[in-house]
Write an enzyme that holds these catalytic residues in place. Structure first.
Site: not given
Length: 580
Positions: A281, A386, A454
């Site tokens: 990301k 990972a 979230d």
């Protein structure tokens, strides 16, 4: 005459169609021809003469190696092999669902040599003047005593020596481990060793016994992580492979890159030289940038540093339900563009007017030149998580969070309007038996400390049924606000008034000055390659929110009594040692 005109028109249409096809083929073959010319001339295939291309190094626009080819001794493109299928972050379309994301700000990554952040504006940079610091800290950072050779002076070492962090899991049977190494042939690297693309003797991470079989302790660290998963934990407290895996995530050579399908923001799947894989990301904003108050939770930014901090927080809380995550500075040209086989990703690279290398990829929203990810000039910061074992080997079940939000601008979820909602949940499987409701409470505490709203779904390993832990995946929307504590995240705890005794005791321990949560987090994060991972005010918010959680539990105890609120999950002898 009319027939002649009709025929000529048809011929004209056919000619135009053929020309369009020829042009399309030529455009598609142009990069290949350019790379072939580069190989024959020994020069880079890009005809651009922009300064950023020079700053990007000799790897910019050079052809990537294909199977059977080599350049400068680098290994060729790795094919799939028997160990590769052990890794898939989540290929289930219902897994790791993401909602809308407003990723409007291009990232401002630091150079790869990790110049210290936190320099005051106007102070002379230590290296390149163009590399500006990302952070401006409002005050001094907490003093973190450096760990000694044997852990002396380390707050983390002292915490992990506490009796609360010494309890062992029950004896494991074959049904309690995710993989049986001794009987599962898929864990025998001998088959992978016969693959010509698997590194042989002398290559990194590929040592074999004389019989051709690899001992378990010679497995790559990502595989050691996978075979250590059991019914009770994603990894053990003192598994040395976890710290080694964090090092691999931050340093292993990247051999291939592809875009991850699904989601609203760009995420990349990166494969390493030892065939490990991770989800990348990229950085989208600096750490001090708070989520705007008018942003809905489902339109908040996903933060790469939140993924890193979530792993460390989860480990300090002793949940151990977040896969290992590490930060890393990535060379966008050598480690993404030059090694990707994804044409769609490759074609989105460009040089910005500021002479920085940028790309935007493809995703549902904000994948365009206006929302491109740009380096300085080609270095970009990000997180690498990972992969969990592939779903074909270890199926996972996706569950809807009972306290899931409505993801609507006006509607409210049922739990927001019904104060007795928990009673309904506790009558619904799997929450009507076992410890799943207690797992939800742990996840609630974890999310509140991060400020993560979230949490719409969660996952478990299917093999273990309902008697297993919850995997805490996708934590990118945590640590968005340090000045606001979202009390609605604690709704499950307020409505159910249930908590594990071990969780309650650890929270009390982390509220003490000698085991202060913010100091422990600062120490745990300081060794990451993109440290400082969290802004100082986020660290201070952790202590403040911890006090709020403890007060909520005390309120429940006063209302219902200790025995009705706190579920005693500790063994008798363990409980006696912790209460002394």
């Amino acid at each position: 005459m009319k027939m002649i005109l009709v025929r000529r028109f048809r011929v004209l249409i056919l000619v135009v169609f053929l020309l369009a096809c020829a042009l399309h083929i030529a455009v598609d073959l142009l990069p290949k021809l350019d790379r072939r010319a580069a190989r024959s001339s020994g020069e880079p295939g890009c005809s651009c003469a922009q300064p950023a291309a020079e700053a990007a190094g000799p790897g910019w626009a050079q052809p990537r190696n294909r199977p059977g080819e080599s350049a400068g001794g680098d290994a060729g493109w790795p094919n799939k092999h028997t160990l590769r299928i052990l890794q898939d972050f989540s290929s289930d379309p219902a897994s790791n669902l993401t909602s809308h994301s407003l990723e409007k700000l291009p990232p401002a990554a630091e150079p790869v040599d990790h110049t210290p952040r936190g320099q005051e504006p106007g102070s002379p940079p230590s290296r390149d003047p163009a590399h500006r610091p990302l952070l401006r800290d409002p005050g001094p950072r907490p003093r973190v005593p450096p760990p000694g050779p044997s852990g002396d002076g380390s707050l983390l070492a002292k915490l992990f020596e506490h009796p609360l962090y010494q309890g062992a899991v029950p004896p494991l049977t074959e049904d309690d481990v995710l993989f049986n190494v001794n009987s599962d042939i898929r864990f025998n690297p001998k088959a992978a060793a016969e693959n010509p693309d698997w590194p042989h003797e002398g290559a990194e991470g590929a040592e074999f016994l004389p019989t051709g079989e690899a001992a378990v302790d010679l497995y790559p660290n990502w595989l050691k992580f996978h075979i250590g998963i059991n019914r009770y934990e994603l990894y053990s407290r003192h598994n040395p492979a976890i710290d080694a895996l964090l090092q691999d995530l931050g340093s292993q050579k990247i051999t291939s890159v592809a875009m991850k399908s699904g989601g609203t923001q760009l995420k990349l799947i990166m494969t390493f030289q030892n065939y490990g894989q991770a989800l990348f990301k990229p950085m989208k904003q600096t750490r001090e940038q708070e989520t705007p108050p008018d942003f809905f939770y489902f339109s908040d930014y996903e933060r790469h540093n939140a993924e890193i901090a979530a792993f460390h927080l989860d480990r300090i809380l002793d949940f151990r339900r977040v896969p290992p995550v590490a930060g890393r500075m990535i060379n966008m040209t050598k480690e993404i563009r030059d090694v990707t086989r994804d044409k769609k990703l490759w074609r989105t690279f460009f040089v910005s007017p500021a002479n920085n290398i940028c790309f935007y990829g493809e995703c549902s929203y904000y994948c365009s030149t206006e929302h491109a990810l740009c380096g300085r000039p080609d270095q970009i910061e990000g997180s690498l998580a990972a992969f969990l074992p592939d779903l074909s080997l270890a199926k996972r079940k996706t569950w809807r969070n009972p306290w899931r939000r409505s993801y609507h601008k006006r509607k409210k979820a049922e739990w927001e309007v019904d104060p007795d909602y928990c009673e309904e949940v506790k009558q619904t499987p799997p929450y009507d038996s076992g410890h799943r409701i207690l797992d939800i409470m742990d996840m609630t505490v974890f999310d509140f400390l991060m400020g993560n709203m979230d949490r719409h779904h969660y996952e478990t390993f299917e093999k273990f049924g309902n008697e297993t832990f919850i995997i805490h995946l996708d934590n990118g929307r945590g640590f968005g606000k340090y000045s606001h504590d979202e009390l609605s995240i604690l709704a499950p705890l307020h409505q159910c008034c249930r908590i594990r005794r071990s969780t309650y005791l650890r929270l009390q321990l982390l509220a003490k000055e000698e085991h202060k949560l913010s100091l422990l987090m600062a120490e745990s994060l300081q060794h990451d390659k993109v440290a400082p991972v969290l802004y100082q005010l986020h660290l201070e918010a952790l202590d403040r929110r911890l006090r709020i959680v403890l007060q909520a539990i005390r309120d429940c105890v006063e209302k219902l009594g200790l025995s009705s609120v706190v579920e005693d999950d500790l063994a008798t002898e363990h409980r006696a040692s912790t209460e002394r």
